[in-house]
Design an enzyme around this catalytic site. Structure first.
Site, PDB file in Angstrom:
ATOM      1  N   LYS A  48      70.538  -2.663  50.220  1.00 17.43           N
ATOM      2  CA  LYS A  48      70.990  -2.513  48.809  1.00 17.43           C
ATOM      3  C   LYS A  48      70.468  -1.432  48.078  1.00 17.43           C
ATOM      4  O   LYS A  48      71.266  -0.795  47.318  1.00 17.43           O
ATOM      5  CB  LYS A  48      70.434  -3.815  48.003  1.00 17.43           C
ATOM      6  CG  LYS A  48      71.297  -5.138  48.633  1.00 17.43           C
ATOM      7  CD  LYS A  48      70.855  -6.351  47.790  1.00 17.43           C
ATOM      8  CE  LYS A  48      71.257  -7.688  48.062  1.00 17.43           C
ATOM      9  NZ  LYS A  48      70.951  -8.545  47.454  1.00 17.43           N
TER      10      LYS A  48
ATOM     11  N   ILE B  72      67.577  -9.785  28.568  1.00 21.74           N
ATOM     12  CA  ILE B  72      66.586  -8.911  28.047  1.00 21.74           C
ATOM     13  C   ILE B  72      67.133  -7.810  28.334  1.00 21.74           C
ATOM     14  O   ILE B  72      67.076  -6.567  27.908  1.00 21.74           O
ATOM     15  CB  ILE B  72      65.119  -9.269  28.509  1.00 21.74           C
ATOM     16  CG1 ILE B  72      64.036  -8.198  27.764  1.00 21.74           C
ATOM     17  CG2 ILE B  72      64.856  -9.405  29.875  1.00 21.74           C
ATOM     18  CD1 ILE B  72      64.155  -8.434  26.304  1.00 21.74           C
TER      19      ILE B  72
ATOM     20  N   TYR C 181      56.931  15.818  49.087  1.00 28.89           N
ATOM     21  CA  TYR C 181      56.637  14.393  48.948  1.00 28.89           C
ATOM     22  C   TYR C 181      57.636  14.069  47.835  1.00 28.89           C
ATOM     23  O   TYR C 181      58.039  14.717  46.807  1.00 28.89           O
ATOM     24  CB  TYR C 181      55.313  14.263  48.729  1.00 28.89           C
ATOM     25  CG  TYR C 181      54.518  14.849  47.593  1.00 28.89           C
ATOM     26  CD1 TYR C 181      54.574  14.427  46.102  1.00 28.89           C
ATOM     27  CD2 TYR C 181      53.780  16.059  47.826  1.00 28.89           C
ATOM     28  CE1 TYR C 181      54.011  15.077  45.351  1.00 28.89           C
ATOM     29  CE2 TYR C 181      53.483  16.699  46.742  1.00 28.89           C
ATOM     30  CZ  TYR C 181      53.392  16.278  45.693  1.00 28.89           C
ATOM     31  OH  TYR C 181      52.933  16.818  44.410  1.00 28.89           O
TER      32      TYR C 181
ATOM     33  N   CYS D 132      54.272  25.635  38.938  1.00 32.86           N
ATOM     34  CA  CYS D 132      54.257  24.193  39.263  1.00 32.86           C
ATOM     35  C   CYS D 132      53.063  23.712  39.913  1.00 32.86           C
ATOM     36  O   CYS D 132      51.813  23.604  39.789  1.00 32.86           O
ATOM     37  CB  CYS D 132      55.593  23.672  39.607  1.00 32.86           C
ATOM     38  SG  CYS D 132      55.704  21.921  38.914  1.00 32.86           S
TER      39      CYS D 132
ATOM     40  N   THR E 236      72.222  -2.137  34.480  1.00 30.62           N
ATOM     41  CA  THR E 236      71.125  -2.725  33.637  1.00 30.62           C
ATOM     42  C   THR E 236      70.074  -3.489  34.465  1.00 30.62           C
ATOM     43  O   THR E 236      69.204  -4.252  33.754  1.00 30.62           O
ATOM     44  CB  THR E 236      71.967  -3.903  32.601  1.00 30.62           C
ATOM     45  OG1 THR E 236      72.462  -4.884  33.319  1.00 30.62           O
ATOM     46  CG2 THR E 236      72.924  -3.256  31.775  1.00 30.62           C
TER      47      THR E 236
ATOM     48  N   GLU F 157      59.737  26.982  34.940  1.00 29.46           N
ATOM     49  CA  GLU F 157      60.107  27.079  36.481  1.00 29.46           C
ATOM     50  C   GLU F 157      61.524  27.055  36.737  1.00 29.46           C
ATOM     51  O   GLU F 157      62.292  26.371  35.949  1.00 29.46           O
ATOM     52  CB  GLU F 157      59.264  26.281  37.204  1.00 29.46           C
ATOM     53  CG  GLU F 157      59.903  26.304  38.774  1.00 29.46           C
ATOM     54  CD  GLU F 157      59.143  25.218  39.590  1.00 29.46           C
ATOM     55  OE1 GLU F 157      59.274  25.127  40.676  1.00 29.46           O
ATOM     56  OE2 GLU F 157      58.718  24.145  39.047  1.00 29.46           O
TER      57      GLU F 157
ATOM     58  N   LYS G 162      56.243  31.319  44.439  1.00 23.85           N
ATOM     59  CA  LYS G 162      55.438  30.000  44.310  1.00 23.85           C
ATOM     60  C   LYS G 162      54.942  29.777  45.960  1.00 23.85           C
ATOM     61  O   LYS G 162      55.727  29.894  47.003  1.00 23.85           O
ATOM     62  CB  LYS G 162      56.285  28.776  44.179  1.00 23.85           C
ATOM     63  CG  LYS G 162      55.818  27.290  44.117  1.00 23.85           C
ATOM     64  CD  LYS G 162      56.842  26.727  43.521  1.00 23.85           C
ATOM     65  CE  LYS G 162      56.302  25.061  43.390  1.00 23.85           C
ATOM     66  NZ  LYS G 162      57.170  24.291  42.690  1.00 23.85           N
TER      67      LYS G 162
ATOM     68  N   GLY H 273      77.542  -4.162  30.017  1.00 25.40           N
ATOM     69  CA  GLY H 273      77.797  -5.565  30.022  1.00 25.40           C
ATOM     70  C   GLY H 273      76.887  -6.158  29.138  1.00 25.40           C
ATOM     71  O   GLY H 273      75.582  -6.302  29.849  1.00 25.40           O
TER      72      GLY H 273
END
EC number: 6.3.5.1
Length: 546
Positions: free
Chosen positions: A514, A297, A118, A148, A399, A41, A112, A292
């Site tokens: 945030k 983990i 959504y 698609c 991270t 596509e 298409k 950093g």
């Protein structure tokens, strides 16, 4: 008829570069005897081009590039995707178009029909669907084109149903082969979902299904390729490898052709994130990454992904110890860098932290409270990383993980900084699963990193679970509410503690501001925060029972 599905990795807006790539893959397919070569596509411009589609100059150049390309490709039929203005009136919405041509002559053209709006999709902003199909003949076969979303209109596969069904309409009009050119973004589990969908469509409509998907990453979206073909009985006829460009050549009436694909959930997740980072840097032109390194983990997994994507020479690890950083964390960060072959810089923050704390105390007339001091450290580290990014011309990799982002367990302008978030759509328990996948053939991430309790180390003896529910519970709430759309009551009915669910959903609602300021996030789940998560900040609908 011998067919080739050419899953390519286009760069958005690079019309001439994408045309050259189409020429290259067309030649490979033709040399293997293909009589029809199918591309994804919007393969000419790359998907999704977003507001480039609002520019007249972009559309004009795409049209010119297509005409030149059509004249060049000889010896086999081609199906490819591009955006077109409507001939009757260029001010009407565009058409997301599939064209079939051979030896310079256009055979068929299709727009298409089903335009998703959504999650990450915003196609009605640019296109309209004409609600019609057409069947055409090629080498004695009756073919129909779809794009698609046109093929996803079965119960349970999309958030809502469409009134018009292109696939069943094509079957009713005599199509024997339905071609679907696609740019279907990856999320964990998407490969098996597509297989189930396409097998059902093939059986339901008694047609061959040929599905060619884009591969590569564009901004936050990752495309896994994994093109497929199914027999009318629902049997798998051909399968292309995932996360790589390839040409899949097969015949409709011969044995299946199956290329190798990822076998484990964590394997595909790791491949996706590596591809996401690799293409983000390659397509933006930046050469190096800063990570950093805390000895924890999240930063360990991010660094390992960056090293796989860019190579060790292009990744710089930065240690920024504070008064609360443990000796073990420094050792773990250094050991990780050594295992990955990364260069490191160490920039301690104890002195600037002490100075800022003293100056604030003078201004306030009292010692800053605990949270203020914790966030000071995170923002100092963000400043240092961004300063080094300026110095080296690198990009900072964020991270943070999805679990912490969901409840706002992060510091604006501190650990939220970065050019792209690698793990922002990965819940904490999956971060550990990724670490084990990275260590599958030998220790890269030090074992102690996987064993010790996670901690931001912003105050003495701090542990994440002092401030958060246990990750095994938090992750179930985040996955259930964000990714699966479950309600407060449904989550509690699953056996999750009511108070935990209430607190997580309360924090998720109030921390939306945030997330609006978070970097672009590589999408690997059915519902990521970011572009496809469009909740208001100032709102009073409470997700949890009052």
């Amino acid at each position: 008829m011998k067919i080739a599905l050419a899953q390519i990795n286009p760069t958005i807006g690079d019309l001439s570069g994408n045309a050259l790539k189409i020429e290259e893959f067309f030649a490979k397919a033709r040399d293997q005897g293909a009589k029809l070569v199918v591309f994804p596509e919007l393969s000419l411009c790359g998907y999704p081009p977003r507001d480039l589609l609002l520019r007249r100059d972009f559309l004009a150049e795409m049209r010119e590039t297509y005409v030149k390309l059509r004249r060049k490709l000889k010896g086999a039929a081609v199906i490819l995707g591009l955006a077109c203005q409507q001939a009757e009136d260029p001010l009407l919405p565009l058409l997301n178009t599939a064209v079939c041509f051979k030896d310079g002559e256009e055979i068929a053209r299709y727009a298409k029909n089903l335009l998703p709006s959504y999650d990450v999709y915003d196609e009605p902003r640019y296109f309209e669907g004409p609600q019609r199909v057409s069947v055409f003949k090629l080498d004695g076969w009756a073919l129909g084109l779809t794009i698609c979303e046109d093929i996803w209109n079965l119960p349970g596969f999309t958030p809502y149903r469409y009134r018009f069904d292109p696939v069943s309409t094509l079957a009713q009009e005599g199509a024997q082969v339905v071609v679907n050119i696609s740019a279907s973004p990856f999320h964990v589990g998407k490969g098996e979902l597509r297989k189930r969908l396409l097998s059902l469509q093939a059986q339901k409509n008694n047609v061959f299904i040929l599905y060619c998907n884009q591969v590569g990453a564009n901004d936050h979206l990752i495309f896994d390729g994994h093109s497929l073909a199914f027999h009318p009985q629902g049997n798998l006829l051909a399968e292309a490898r995932d996360f790589e460009e390839t040409v899949l050549v097969f015949d409709l009436d011969q044995e299946p052709v199956l290329q190798p694909v990822s076998q484990r959930r964590e394997e595909s997740l790791l491949k996706a994130l590596v591809l996401g980072v690799k293409d983000y840097f390659r397509k933006t032109g930046f050469k190096g990454a800063l990570v950093g390194l805390s000895g924890g983990i999240d930063s360990s997994v991010t660094a390992a992904i960056a090293q796989k994507a860019l190579g060790a020479a292009q990744v710089l690890g930065v240690l920024m110890p504070s008064p609360y950083t443990s000796r073990e964390s420094v050792e773990d960060a250094q050991k990780l860098a050594q295992n990955l072959g990364l260069k490191t810089l160490t920039v301690p923050i104890s002195q600037p932290f002490g100075t800022l704390k003293e100056e604030l105390q003078k201004a306030l007339g009292k010692e800053p409270k605990g949270l203020t001091q914790e966030n000071l450290q995170a923002r100092l580290r963000g400043n240092i990383l961004m300063a080094l990014a300026n110095e080296f011309g690198y990009l900072v990799l964020n991270t943070g993980n999805k679990s912490e982002l969901a409840v706002g367990y992060c510091t604006l302008y501190g650990d939220t900084c970065g050019a792209i978030s690698v793990l922002g759509d990965v819940i904490k328990t999956d971060v550990y699963a990724l670490a084990r996948e990275i260590n599958r053939e030998g220790e890269i991430i030090p074992e102690r990193v996987l064993e010790k309790p996670p901690s931001a180390e912003l105050r003495p003896g701090q542990k994440d679970e002092d401030d958060l529910p246990p990750y095994r519970l938090l992750d179930q709430v985040v996955r259930g509410f964000v990714e699966e759309g479950q309600t407060f009551e449904e989550l509690v009915d699953r056996g999750l503690p009511e108070e935990t669910v209430r607190e997580v959903l309360r924090r998720l609602r109030i921390e939306e501001y945030k997330r609006w300021q978070f970097p672009p996030t590589l999408r690997v789940s059915p519902q990521a925060f970011g572009y496809g998560w469009r909740y208001p900040i100032a709102q009073r609908f409470f997700f949890h029972r009052q």
